[in-house]
Scaffold this motif. Structure first.
Motif, PDB file in Angstrom:
ATOM      1  N   GLN A 141       0.823  -1.205   0.000  1.00  0.00           N
ATOM      2  CA  GLN A 141       0.000   0.000   0.000  1.00  0.00           C
ATOM      3  C   GLN A 141       0.863   1.264   0.000  1.00  0.00           C
ATOM      4  OE1 GLN A 141      -2.003  -0.955   3.677  1.00  0.00           O
ATOM      5  NE2 GLN A 141      -1.120   0.814   4.707  1.00  0.00           N
ATOM      6  N   ASN A 142       2.139   1.126   0.351  1.00  0.00           N
ATOM      7  CA  ASN A 142       3.030   2.281   0.379  1.00  0.00           C
ATOM      8  C   ASN A 142       3.874   2.424  -0.875  1.00  0.00           C
ATOM      9  OD1 ASN A 142       2.106   2.917   2.934  1.00  0.00           O
ATOM     10  ND2 ASN A 142       3.744   1.794   3.972  1.00  0.00           N
ATOM     11  N   GLN A 143       3.681   1.559  -1.846  1.00  0.00           N
ATOM     12  CA  GLN A 143       4.491   1.624  -3.058  1.00  0.00           C
ATOM     13  C   GLN A 143       4.063   2.804  -3.930  1.00  0.00           C
ATOM     14  OE1 GLN A 143       7.285  -0.457  -3.531  1.00  0.00           O
ATOM     15  NE2 GLN A 143       6.687  -0.713  -1.389  1.00  0.00           N
ATOM     16  N   PRO A 144       4.988   3.365  -4.692  1.00  0.00           N
ATOM     17  CA  PRO A 144       4.686   4.574  -5.477  1.00  0.00           C
ATOM     18  C   PRO A 144       3.475   4.398  -6.384  1.00  0.00           C
ATOM     19  CG  PRO A 144       7.042   4.168  -5.455  1.00  0.00           C
ATOM     20  CD  PRO A 144       6.409   2.982  -4.804  1.00  0.00           C
ATOM     21  N   GLY A 145       2.596   5.386  -6.339  1.00  0.00           N
ATOM     22  CA  GLY A 145       1.454   5.447  -7.246  1.00  0.00           C
ATOM     23  C   GLY A 145       0.233   4.661  -6.824  1.00  0.00           C
ATOM     24  N   GLY A 146       0.383   3.717  -5.900  1.00  0.00           N
ATOM     25  CA  GLY A 146      -0.714   2.811  -5.596  1.00  0.00           C
ATOM     26  C   GLY A 146      -1.924   3.474  -4.979  1.00  0.00           C
ATOM     27  N   LEU A 147      -1.721   4.383  -4.048  1.00  0.00           N
ATOM     28  CA  LEU A 147      -2.843   5.031  -3.379  1.00  0.00           C
ATOM     29  C   LEU A 147      -3.474   6.096  -4.265  1.00  0.00           C
ATOM     30  CD1 LEU A 147      -1.485   5.252   0.270  1.00  0.00           C
ATOM     31  CD2 LEU A 147      -3.017   3.551  -0.736  1.00  0.00           C
ATOM     32  N   TYR A 148      -2.671   6.718  -5.118  1.00  0.00           N
ATOM     33  CA  TYR A 148      -3.273   7.647  -6.086  1.00  0.00           C
ATOM     34  C   TYR A 148      -4.277   6.905  -6.962  1.00  0.00           C
ATOM     35  CZ  TYR A 148      -4.070  10.609 -10.069  1.00  0.00           C
ATOM     36  OH  TYR A 148      -4.703  11.341 -11.040  1.00  0.00           O
ATOM     37  N   ASN A 149      -3.861   5.775  -7.505  1.00  0.00           N
ATOM     38  CA  ASN A 149      -4.739   5.027  -8.409  1.00  0.00           C
ATOM     39  C   ASN A 149      -5.992   4.519  -7.707  1.00  0.00           C
ATOM     40  OD1 ASN A 149      -3.099   5.286 -10.662  1.00  0.00           O
ATOM     41  ND2 ASN A 149      -1.979   3.393 -10.259  1.00  0.00           N
ATOM     42  N   GLY A 150      -5.842   4.098  -6.453  1.00  0.00           N
ATOM     43  CA  GLY A 150      -6.952   3.473  -5.768  1.00  0.00           C
ATOM     44  C   GLY A 150      -7.846   4.412  -4.983  1.00  0.00           C
ATOM     45  N   MET A 151      -7.299   5.576  -4.539  1.00  0.00           N
ATOM     46  CA  MET A 151      -8.045   6.397  -3.586  1.00  0.00           C
ATOM     47  C   MET A 151      -8.159   7.875  -3.954  1.00  0.00           C
ATOM     48  SD  MET A 151      -6.656   4.660  -0.021  1.00  0.00           S
ATOM     49  CE  MET A 151      -7.764   5.604   1.017  1.00  0.00           C
ATOM     50  N   ILE A 152      -7.441   8.312  -4.998  1.00  0.00           N
ATOM     51  CA  ILE A 152      -7.564   9.695  -5.454  1.00  0.00           C
ATOM     52  C   ILE A 152      -8.189   9.751  -6.845  1.00  0.00           C
ATOM     53  CG2 ILE A 152      -6.301  11.797  -6.082  1.00  0.00           C
ATOM     54  CD1 ILE A 152      -6.549  11.318  -3.067  1.00  0.00           C
ATOM     55  N   ALA A 153      -7.677   8.957  -7.775  1.00  0.00           N
ATOM     56  CA  ALA A 153      -8.217   8.973  -9.139  1.00  0.00           C
ATOM     57  C   ALA A 153      -9.732   8.796  -9.181  1.00  0.00           C
ATOM     58  CB  ALA A 153      -7.521   7.905  -9.986  1.00  0.00           C
ATOM     59  N   PRO A 154     -10.331   7.906  -8.370  1.00  0.00           N
ATOM     60  CA  PRO A 154     -11.791   7.763  -8.435  1.00  0.00           C
ATOM     61  C   PRO A 154     -12.569   8.995  -7.981  1.00  0.00           C
ATOM     62  CG  PRO A 154     -10.774   5.848  -7.375  1.00  0.00           C
ATOM     63  CD  PRO A 154      -9.724   6.906  -7.483  1.00  0.00           C
ATOM     64  N   LEU A 155     -11.900   9.932  -7.303  1.00  0.00           N
ATOM     65  CA  LEU A 155     -12.568  11.134  -6.797  1.00  0.00           C
ATOM     66  C   LEU A 155     -12.538  12.286  -7.793  1.00  0.00           C
ATOM     67  CD1 LEU A 155     -10.888  11.261  -3.238  1.00  0.00           C
ATOM     68  CD2 LEU A 155     -12.893   9.932  -3.924  1.00  0.00           C
ATOM     69  N   LEU A 156     -11.709  12.174  -8.817  1.00  0.00           N
ATOM     70  CA  LEU A 156     -11.365  13.341  -9.629  1.00  0.00           C
ATOM     71  C   LEU A 156     -12.541  14.057 -10.294  1.00  0.00           C
ATOM     72  CD1 LEU A 156      -8.039  12.080 -11.219  1.00  0.00           C
ATOM     73  CD2 LEU A 156      -8.315  13.828  -9.466  1.00  0.00           C
ATOM     74  N   PRO A 157     -13.574  13.373 -10.763  1.00  0.00           N
ATOM     75  CA  PRO A 157     -14.671  14.145 -11.364  1.00  0.00           C
ATOM     76  C   PRO A 157     -15.449  14.982 -10.364  1.00  0.00           C
ATOM     77  CG  PRO A 157     -14.685  11.854 -12.125  1.00  0.00           C
ATOM     78  CD  PRO A 157     -13.746  11.929 -10.968  1.00  0.00           C
ATOM     79  N   TYR A 158     -15.269  14.729  -9.082  1.00  0.00           N
ATOM     80  CA  TYR A 158     -16.049  15.391  -8.032  1.00  0.00           C
ATOM     81  C   TYR A 158     -15.449  16.767  -7.757  1.00  0.00           C
ATOM     82  CZ  TYR A 158     -19.379  14.892  -4.116  1.00  0.00           C
ATOM     83  OH  TYR A 158     -20.449  14.988  -3.259  1.00  0.00           O
ATOM     84  N   ALA A 159     -16.226  17.817  -7.932  1.00  0.00           N
ATOM     85  CA  ALA A 159     -15.731  19.173  -7.713  1.00  0.00           C
ATOM     86  C   ALA A 159     -15.464  19.397  -6.224  1.00  0.00           C
ATOM     87  CB  ALA A 159     -16.739  20.189  -8.216  1.00  0.00           C
ATOM     88  N   ILE A 160     -14.353  20.053  -5.912  1.00  0.00           N
ATOM     89  CA  ILE A 160     -13.981  20.268  -4.513  1.00  0.00           C
ATOM     90  C   ILE A 160     -13.536  21.712  -4.289  1.00  0.00           C
ATOM     91  CG2 ILE A 160     -13.335  17.851  -4.160  1.00  0.00           C
ATOM     92  CD1 ILE A 160     -10.390  18.700  -4.373  1.00  0.00           C
ATOM     93  N   LYS A 161     -13.566  22.110  -3.035  1.00  0.00           N
ATOM     94  CA  LYS A 161     -13.099  23.441  -2.643  1.00  0.00           C
ATOM     95  C   LYS A 161     -11.582  23.460  -2.481  1.00  0.00           C
ATOM     96  CE  LYS A 161     -13.863  27.692  -1.008  1.00  0.00           C
ATOM     97  NZ  LYS A 161     -14.498  28.751  -1.814  1.00  0.00           N
ATOM     98  N   GLY A 162     -11.027  22.368  -1.938  1.00  0.00           N
ATOM     99  CA  GLY A 162      -9.595  22.343  -1.692  1.00  0.00           C
ATOM    100  C   GLY A 162      -9.176  21.033  -1.059  1.00  0.00           C
ATOM    101  N   VAL A 163      -7.886  20.983  -0.694  1.00  0.00           N
ATOM    102  CA  VAL A 163      -7.278  19.785  -0.129  1.00  0.00           C
ATOM    103  C   VAL A 163      -6.662  20.116   1.227  1.00  0.00           C
ATOM    104  CG1 VAL A 163      -5.403  18.104  -0.394  1.00  0.00           C
ATOM    105  CG2 VAL A 163      -6.784  18.769  -2.385  1.00  0.00           C
ATOM    106  N   LEU A 164      -6.869  19.209   2.190  1.00  0.00           N
ATOM    107  CA  LEU A 164      -6.138  19.231   3.451  1.00  0.00           C
ATOM    108  C   LEU A 164      -5.168  18.060   3.429  1.00  0.00           C
ATOM    109  CD1 LEU A 164      -8.993  19.763   6.084  1.00  0.00           C
ATOM    110  CD2 LEU A 164      -7.728  21.489   4.802  1.00  0.00           C
TER     111      LEU A 164
END
Length: 640
Positions: free
Chosen positions: A405-428
């Motif tokens: 789960q700590n390998q490069p790119g893995g969490l982006y693909n699994g936990m950030i990419a699926p959120l991308l169409p969702y409009a947001i105010k910002g990131v913490l």
């Protein structure tokens, strides 16, 4: 007959294929971003017409050949609750939709830490947490190496109630509460955080190209056969280690009285002080199982009432027995041991408390400066002091394993990419502890991550607010190198990226806990940064002093700062501390420092030609006291 059955099966499947489907994030109770076009997406039969309706707005699109569809609703003002309707060959109604501000809350365990971990510190806050306008969606853990995932693994929107808030990120909840109290706008929190995760795990494949060593690692884990084999090997090795440990543990040996039994005779056991580490108290640097035993005299006034056993934190895992009855267990070192006991467990007079501690590697024992006590009926028994102990089994350290789960790119693909169409105010963002091994990498990693997420969210000025690492570990008497300070410096320097803000937490940590409990002030400081960066409040003092420049004249270095607010001050009224100065040899020594207006003059009479100054440059610069008059602490820094 077989052909007929197959035909029926195909016909039965076809309507399901044609059904309009939505991602898990687009669901009952969601909060949508106000004042921007709202993306809505999903899947349906290729060529199918899909219509989305919300708050008087309508958008229509047609599913592409790949079965995907996406559309956008016109800007909406804050409000609700509304119902959203998504219609194709079927009709989906999404209930209780709010329009407000949405924040993605990411990073590692200090962002992940839930309010349940903080319940003893903030009991009134939790009891009063009744606000349907603040909601959280917790993204379930998922990593992936062969491209971005289309949807998250799981999660649902929940509103703020005393029960639900226990699962909220502590930092994010206090952030949201502060903003809601000021702006009275619904707040949606999307918590996508994983304990122990390094920054590179959250970068896309495209962003990893700037870091060849991480890109190579990401390419390696695309081999699913290698990943599966390595996971299986690691699990097998771990099972074998624990099996061998249990078989060797004399405390649970077959045919003999277990060491947790009240009738067991422990007269020959040695003693050591708790809290403390057994490597320092006679047993030496042993890994394996060590048993601890203490007889506790309980007054009758504490009996027949629910009780709580608090055992600080323990390296690494523990199983606890009281009067021979199992009382609780924790599987790794960080969570505070707080075991609630039934009213029937305590008895008047002699009670036998036994702890079986498994140490996987390093120094085993009980963390110093934590609570070790037994409470019931408003009374407390202090459990610190002499305990008996005996080695149950000595083993080599636990075999190492790959944390995929700590390998490069893995969490982006699994936990950030699926959120991308969702409009947001910002990131913490609260992360960095896992990158302290290579502090020089942190500024380029964080800068790349900000750029990466802004690009994929298609929001070039997306507000990105982050927490600087808190003070942690033992203090040191003399100036020294510090990887934690190095990461903090990388975080400070990342403020050169536009539309970023940083919450300084140098005064909010705990020397003996990587997860400090004061998440309220962290959330409030992030909210100050949000008011400036995301809400355009030009008057708010959003940060403590930030180093700007240095001028040297003779043996004195004069430092200038931004974010001085209504003026610089020593927070505790004492002389400034934790300034160090160095000459051309770069050997830092403690320096004197005084405030002159909005500047700080630093010197040491033994350094006639200063070339560098450091402030709060330590793992734990406890007592560093430069702040502005608004009470916000200065960031650590190195000036050359």
């Amino acid at each position: 007959m077989l052909k007929a059955s197959l035909l029926l099966a195909i016909v039965a499947v076809q309507p399901a294929v044609a059904q309009v489907r939505l991602p898990k994030l687009v669901s009952d109770g969601m909060v949508l971003q106000r004042d921007v076009p709202v993306g809505v997406w999903g899947w349906a039969k290729p060529g199918e017409k899909v219509t989305v309706m919300l708050a008087g707005k309508t958008a229509t699109t047609t599913t592409g050949p790949d079965g995907k569809w996406r559309t956008s609703l016109a800007q909406l003002k804050a409000g609700g609750p509304y119902e959203m309707t998504v219609a194709g060959t079927n009709r989906i109604t999404i209930k209780d939709v709010l329009i407000g501000d949405v924040w993605v809350c990411s990073g590692q365990s200090n962002m992940e830490t839930p309010m349940s971990r903080l319940r003893d510190k903030y009991p009134e806050v939790i009891a009063q947490a009744n606000n349907p306008q603040i909601r959280q969606f917790n993204v379930d853990l998922r990593y992936a190496f062969n491209g971005p995932k289309a949807d998250v693994a799981g999660g649902k929107w929940v509103t703020t109630t005393p029960q639900n808030v226990l699962a909220f990120s502590g930092v994010a909840y206090f952030f949201a509460k502060t903003l809601f109290d000021k702006y009275h706008v619904p707040i949606g929190l999307i918590r996508s955080a994983v304990g122990g995760s390094p920054a590179e795990a959250w970068l896309s494949a495209e962003a990893l190209k700037a870091f060849p060593h991480y890109q190579q690692a990401a390419e390696k884990v695309k081999d699913s056969t290698y990943v599966a084999r390595t996971i299986a090997q690691g699990q097998a090795a771990s099972r074998a280690w624990y099996t061998a440990l249990r078989q060797a543990d004399q405390g649970v040996a077959k045919g003999s009285t277990p060491w947790y039994a009240p009738a067991y005779n422990a007269a020959d056991w040695k003693t050591m002080k708790i809290p403390g580490y057994w490597a320092d108290q006679g047993l030496g640097p042993v890994n394996g199982v060590v048993w601890f035993r203490k007889e506790v005299e309980v007054p009758a006034s504490m009996v027949g009432k629910p009780a709580r056993l608090e055992l600080g934190t323990i390296v690494d895992s523990d199983s606890v027995y009281l009067n021979g009855q199992f009382a609780g267990t924790t599987g790794y070192q960080y969570p505070p041991r707080k075991y609630d006991l039934p009213a029937t467990l305590l008895k008047p007079g002699r009670n036998v408390l036994v702890i079986r501690v498994i140490n996987n590697g390093g120094r085993g024992g009980f963390t110093l400066d934590k609570q070790y006590r037994l409470t019931a009926g408003g009374e407390t028994l202090d459990l610190r002091g002499d305990w008996q102990y005996k080695l149950g089994a000595a083993t080599p350290p636990t075999p190492g394993s790959v944390s995929f789960q700590n390998q490069p790119g893995g969490l982006y693909n699994g936990m950030i990419a699926p959120l991308l169409p969702y409009a947001i105010k910002g990131v913490l963002w609260y992360q960095g502890e896992s990158n302290t091994v290579k502090p020089e990498e942190y500024q380029p990693l964080l800068t790349a991550l900000i750029s990466d997420w802004r690009k994929h969210w298609q929001q070039p000025a997306l507000p990105f607010l982050y927490v600087q690492l808190a003070n942690f570990m033992a203090t040191k008497d003399q100036p020294a190198e510090s990887n934690w300070a190095g990461v903090r410096e990388g975080q400070r320097r990342t403020l050169t990226v536009p539309n970023t803000g940083m919450a300084v937490a140098l005064d909010l940590g705990e020397w003996n806990d990587i997860h400090p409990l004061n998440k309220e002030d962290v959330g409030k400081r992030l909210a100050l940064a949000a008011q400036k960066v995301a809400y355009g409040d030009k008057k708010v003092v959003a940060s403590g002093p930030l180093y700007q420049s240095m001028q040297v004249a003779g043996n004195k270095a004069t430092l200038s700062f931004t974010s001085t607010g209504s003026g610089l001050m020593a927070k505790d009224g004492k002389p400034l501390r934790y300034f160090a100065i160095a000459g051309p040899d770069k050997k830092f020594v403690w320096a004197q420092a005084r405030i002159e207006g909005n500047k700080v003059v630093v010197w040491n009479d033994q350094v006639p030609n200063p070339v560098a100054v450091r402030y709060a440059w330590a793992d734990n610069p406890e007592g560093a006291n430069l702040s502005n008059k608004e009470g916000l602490p200065a960031s650590s820094f190195q000036a050359e």
